[in-house]
Design a protein around this motif. Sequence first.
Motif, PDB file in Angstrom:
ATOM      1  N   VAL A 139      41.898  43.069  27.797  1.00 42.94           N
ATOM      2  CA  VAL A 139      41.350  43.613  29.038  1.00 42.94           C
ATOM      3  C   VAL A 139      42.144  43.077  30.224  1.00 42.94           C
ATOM      4  O   VAL A 139      42.285  41.861  30.394  1.00 42.94           O
ATOM      5  CB  VAL A 139      39.860  43.250  29.209  1.00 42.94           C
ATOM      6  CG1 VAL A 139      39.345  43.776  30.551  1.00 42.94           C
ATOM      7  CG2 VAL A 139      39.038  43.834  28.069  1.00 42.94           C
ATOM      8  N   LEU A 140      42.674  44.003  31.024  1.00 35.95           N
ATOM      9  CA  LEU A 140      43.387  43.646  32.246  1.00 35.95           C
ATOM     10  C   LEU A 140      42.541  44.129  33.419  1.00 35.95           C
ATOM     11  O   LEU A 140      42.343  45.321  33.599  1.00 35.95           O
ATOM     12  CB  LEU A 140      44.762  44.318  32.271  1.00 35.95           C
ATOM     13  CG  LEU A 140      45.592  44.151  33.555  1.00 35.95           C
ATOM     14  CD1 LEU A 140      45.881  42.678  33.835  1.00 35.95           C
ATOM     15  CD2 LEU A 140      46.890  44.944  33.448  1.00 35.95           C
ATOM     16  N   VAL A 141      42.013  43.188  34.192  1.00 35.40           N
ATOM     17  CA  VAL A 141      41.185  43.536  35.343  1.00 35.40           C
ATOM     18  C   VAL A 141      42.078  44.091  36.452  1.00 35.40           C
ATOM     19  O   VAL A 141      43.118  43.505  36.773  1.00 35.40           O
ATOM     20  CB  VAL A 141      40.412  42.303  35.853  1.00 35.40           C
ATOM     21  CG1 VAL A 141      39.727  42.597  37.189  1.00 35.40           C
ATOM     22  CG2 VAL A 141      39.380  41.870  34.822  1.00 35.40           C
ATOM     23  N   LEU A 142      41.662  45.210  37.026  1.00 34.65           N
ATOM     24  CA  LEU A 142      42.360  45.804  38.169  1.00 34.65           C
ATOM     25  C   LEU A 142      41.303  46.115  39.213  1.00 34.65           C
ATOM     26  O   LEU A 142      40.505  47.036  39.052  1.00 34.65           O
ATOM     27  CB  LEU A 142      43.092  47.090  37.756  1.00 34.65           C
ATOM     28  CG  LEU A 142      43.878  47.788  38.882  1.00 34.65           C
ATOM     29  CD1 LEU A 142      45.021  46.904  39.380  1.00 34.65           C
ATOM     30  CD2 LEU A 142      44.415  49.132  38.415  1.00 34.65           C
ATOM     31  N   THR A 174      37.295  37.107  44.908  1.00 34.38           N
ATOM     32  CA  THR A 174      36.568  35.866  45.177  1.00 34.38           C
ATOM     33  C   THR A 174      36.687  34.942  43.975  1.00 34.38           C
ATOM     34  O   THR A 174      36.935  35.384  42.847  1.00 34.38           O
ATOM     35  CB  THR A 174      35.081  36.127  45.446  1.00 34.38           C
ATOM     36  OG1 THR A 174      34.459  36.616  44.241  1.00 34.38           O
ATOM     37  CG2 THR A 174      34.884  37.150  46.554  1.00 34.38           C
ATOM     38  N   ASP A 175      36.509  33.660  44.206  1.00 35.47           N
ATOM     39  CA  ASP A 175      36.578  32.688  43.115  1.00 35.47           C
ATOM     40  C   ASP A 175      35.591  33.043  42.015  1.00 35.47           C
ATOM     41  O   ASP A 175      35.886  32.912  40.821  1.00 35.47           O
ATOM     42  CB  ASP A 175      36.261  31.278  43.640  1.00 35.47           C
ATOM     43  CG  ASP A 175      37.404  30.714  44.482  1.00 35.47           C
ATOM     44  OD1 ASP A 175      38.427  31.416  44.610  1.00 35.47           O
ATOM     45  OD2 ASP A 175      37.268  29.597  44.995  1.00 35.47           O
ATOM     46  N   ALA A 176      34.387  33.469  42.425  1.00 33.13           N
ATOM     47  CA  ALA A 176      33.348  33.782  41.439  1.00 33.13           C
ATOM     48  C   ALA A 176      33.767  34.947  40.550  1.00 33.13           C
ATOM     49  O   ALA A 176      33.600  34.903  39.325  1.00 33.13           O
ATOM     50  CB  ALA A 176      32.037  34.112  42.154  1.00 33.13           C
ATOM     51  N   ASP A 177      34.317  36.010  41.154  1.00 31.66           N
ATOM     52  CA  ASP A 177      34.749  37.167  40.368  1.00 31.66           C
ATOM     53  C   ASP A 177      35.854  36.788  39.386  1.00 31.66           C
ATOM     54  O   ASP A 177      35.833  37.181  38.214  1.00 31.66           O
ATOM     55  CB  ASP A 177      35.255  38.280  41.293  1.00 31.66           C
ATOM     56  CG  ASP A 177      34.133  38.988  42.032  1.00 31.66           C
ATOM     57  OD1 ASP A 177      33.061  39.180  41.429  1.00 31.66           O
ATOM     58  OD2 ASP A 177      34.323  39.352  43.201  1.00 31.66           O
ATOM     59  N   ILE A 178      36.832  36.036  39.875  1.00 26.57           N
ATOM     60  CA  ILE A 178      37.958  35.630  39.036  1.00 26.57           C
ATOM     61  C   ILE A 178      37.472  34.779  37.870  1.00 26.57           C
ATOM     62  O   ILE A 178      37.833  35.016  36.707  1.00 26.57           O
ATOM     63  CB  ILE A 178      38.989  34.852  39.868  1.00 26.57           C
ATOM     64  CG1 ILE A 178      39.598  35.759  40.943  1.00 26.57           C
ATOM     65  CG2 ILE A 178      40.092  34.293  38.977  1.00 26.57           C
ATOM     66  CD1 ILE A 178      40.380  35.018  42.012  1.00 26.57           C
ATOM     67  N   THR A 179      36.646  33.789  38.178  1.00 24.60           N
ATOM     68  CA  THR A 179      36.147  32.890  37.139  1.00 24.60           C
ATOM     69  C   THR A 179      35.338  33.630  36.092  1.00 24.60           C
ATOM     70  O   THR A 179      35.521  33.442  34.884  1.00 24.60           O
ATOM     71  CB  THR A 179      35.268  31.784  37.770  1.00 24.60           C
ATOM     72  OG1 THR A 179      36.064  31.036  38.696  1.00 24.60           O
ATOM     73  CG2 THR A 179      34.735  30.848  36.694  1.00 24.60           C
ATOM     74  N   ARG A 180      34.438  34.492  36.533  1.00 21.68           N
ATOM     75  CA  ARG A 180      33.592  35.237  35.600  1.00 21.68           C
ATOM     76  C   ARG A 180      34.425  36.137  34.688  1.00 21.68           C
ATOM     77  O   ARG A 180      34.172  36.231  33.488  1.00 21.68           O
ATOM     78  CB  ARG A 180      32.557  36.065  36.369  1.00 21.68           C
ATOM     79  CG  ARG A 180      31.501  35.243  37.085  1.00 21.68           C
ATOM     80  CD  ARG A 180      30.557  36.129  37.892  1.00 21.68           C
ATOM     81  NE  ARG A 180      29.799  37.009  37.026  1.00 21.68           N
ATOM     82  CZ  ARG A 180      29.651  38.319  37.220  1.00 21.68           C
ATOM     83  NH1 ARG A 180      30.247  38.905  38.241  1.00 21.68           N
ATOM     84  NH2 ARG A 180      28.923  39.039  36.401  1.00 21.68           N
ATOM     85  N   ALA A 181      35.426  36.806  35.268  1.00 16.60           N
ATOM     86  CA  ALA A 181      36.256  37.721  34.479  1.00 16.60           C
ATOM     87  C   ALA A 181      37.065  36.972  33.428  1.00 16.60           C
ATOM     88  O   ALA A 181      37.143  37.392  32.265  1.00 16.60           O
ATOM     89  CB  ALA A 181      37.183  38.509  35.401  1.00 16.60           C
ATOM     90  N   ILE A 182      37.661  35.868  33.827  1.00 17.99           N
ATOM     91  CA  ILE A 182      38.475  35.090  32.889  1.00 17.99           C
ATOM     92  C   ILE A 182      37.609  34.487  31.792  1.00 17.99           C
ATOM     93  O   ILE A 182      37.974  34.499  30.604  1.00 17.99           O
ATOM     94  CB  ILE A 182      39.255  33.991  33.645  1.00 17.99           C
ATOM     95  CG1 ILE A 182      40.311  34.649  34.548  1.00 17.99           C
ATOM     96  CG2 ILE A 182      39.924  33.036  32.661  1.00 17.99           C
ATOM     97  CD1 ILE A 182      41.054  33.685  35.441  1.00 17.99           C
ATOM     98  N   GLU A 183      36.439  33.968  32.184  1.00 23.12           N
ATOM     99  CA  GLU A 183      35.538  33.394  31.186  1.00 23.12           C
ATOM    100  C   GLU A 183      35.017  34.464  30.222  1.00 23.12           C
ATOM    101  O   GLU A 183      34.684  34.168  29.074  1.00 23.12           O
ATOM    102  CB  GLU A 183      34.367  32.684  31.877  1.00 23.12           C
ATOM    103  CG  GLU A 183      34.775  31.389  32.566  1.00 23.12           C
ATOM    104  CD  GLU A 183      33.603  30.708  33.256  1.00 23.12           C
ATOM    105  OE1 GLU A 183      32.543  31.364  33.422  1.00 23.12           O
ATOM    106  OE2 GLU A 183      33.743  29.528  33.635  1.00 23.12           O
ATOM    107  N   ALA A 184      34.953  35.721  30.680  1.00 23.31           N
ATOM    108  CA  ALA A 184      34.480  36.820  29.828  1.00 23.31           C
ATOM    109  C   ALA A 184      35.545  37.256  28.828  1.00 23.31           C
ATOM    110  O   ALA A 184      35.252  38.020  27.907  1.00 23.31           O
ATOM    111  CB  ALA A 184      34.055  38.000  30.688  1.00 23.31           C
ATOM    112  N   GLY A 185      36.785  36.775  29.035  1.00 21.95           N
ATOM    113  CA  GLY A 185      37.836  37.100  28.070  1.00 21.95           C
ATOM    114  C   GLY A 185      38.964  37.955  28.596  1.00 21.95           C
ATOM    115  O   GLY A 185      39.824  38.400  27.820  1.00 21.95           O
ATOM    116  N   ALA A 186      38.998  38.220  29.912  1.00 23.33           N
ATOM    117  CA  ALA A 186      40.076  39.047  30.478  1.00 23.33           C
ATOM    118  C   ALA A 186      41.425  38.372  30.256  1.00 23.33           C
ATOM    119  O   ALA A 186      41.570  37.164  30.448  1.00 23.33           O
ATOM    120  CB  ALA A 186      39.843  39.279  31.966  1.00 23.33           C
ATOM    121  N   THR A 187      42.408  39.154  29.850  1.00 19.09           N
ATOM    122  CA  THR A 187      43.757  38.636  29.633  1.00 19.09           C
ATOM    123  C   THR A 187      44.496  38.449  30.943  1.00 19.09           C
ATOM    124  O   THR A 187      45.309  37.542  31.089  1.00 19.09           O
ATOM    125  CB  THR A 187      44.555  39.603  28.728  1.00 19.09           C
ATOM    126  OG1 THR A 187      43.893  39.707  27.468  1.00 19.09           O
ATOM    127  CG2 THR A 187      45.971  39.117  28.509  1.00 19.09           C
TER     128      THR A 187
END
Length: 212
Positions: free
Chosen positions: A85-88, A93-106
């Motif tokens: 998964v590549l987030v686009l 925000t720090d919260a969005d970035i952290t949540r996405a990476i912790e969810a498994g985004a590549t």
Amino acid sequence: MTPHVRILLCDDHAVVRAGLLALLGGEPDIEVVGEAGSGEEAVALAARLTPDVVLMDLQLGPGIDGVEATRRITAAAGTGPAVHVLVLTTYDTDADITRAIEAGATGYLLKAERPEELFAAIRAAAQGRTTLSAPVAGRVMARMRSPRSTLTDRELDILGQLSQGLGNRDIARALFISEATVKTHLGRIYEKLGVDTRSGAVAVAKEQRLLR
């Protein structure tokens, strides 16, 4: 010969999907195999089409958001072919970035990037390599160098009231403090959680299990 990359687009705006479809159509080694307008649809299509990369927006209207969709897609991929998964998104925000990476985004890319950067990130994601937009990488590094302090007991109390949908006046009455004090604490809570809205604070609090 360059490997063929199969893409699933997920964005709740049809115009955005059409733009991406046209943009990616000019790359001979990239093929869009499906489009999703919601998180639930993305999860279902990812399971059925098994793309190499899902290009995922974070805010998707009603239903699950991009973070939850990412979590479900990456969890399901653990038992089958790798789906990265590549987030686009426009949100950084720090919260969005952290949540996405912790969810498994590549990877995590901003929509303001140049097309060449997007193409490179897609190809990297297909190989399981991480790509972050420069502003996102900067935020990640800053957060690692200076971890946010933990919330105080009073801040946790206010966060709990916030999660119940109470306004500043009601929170002040419930905790026997002034509205000005509530506002001060809210400012500190936002800063520590890396958000700038009440709903963002509650979302991160739930994600990090901060609510009592």
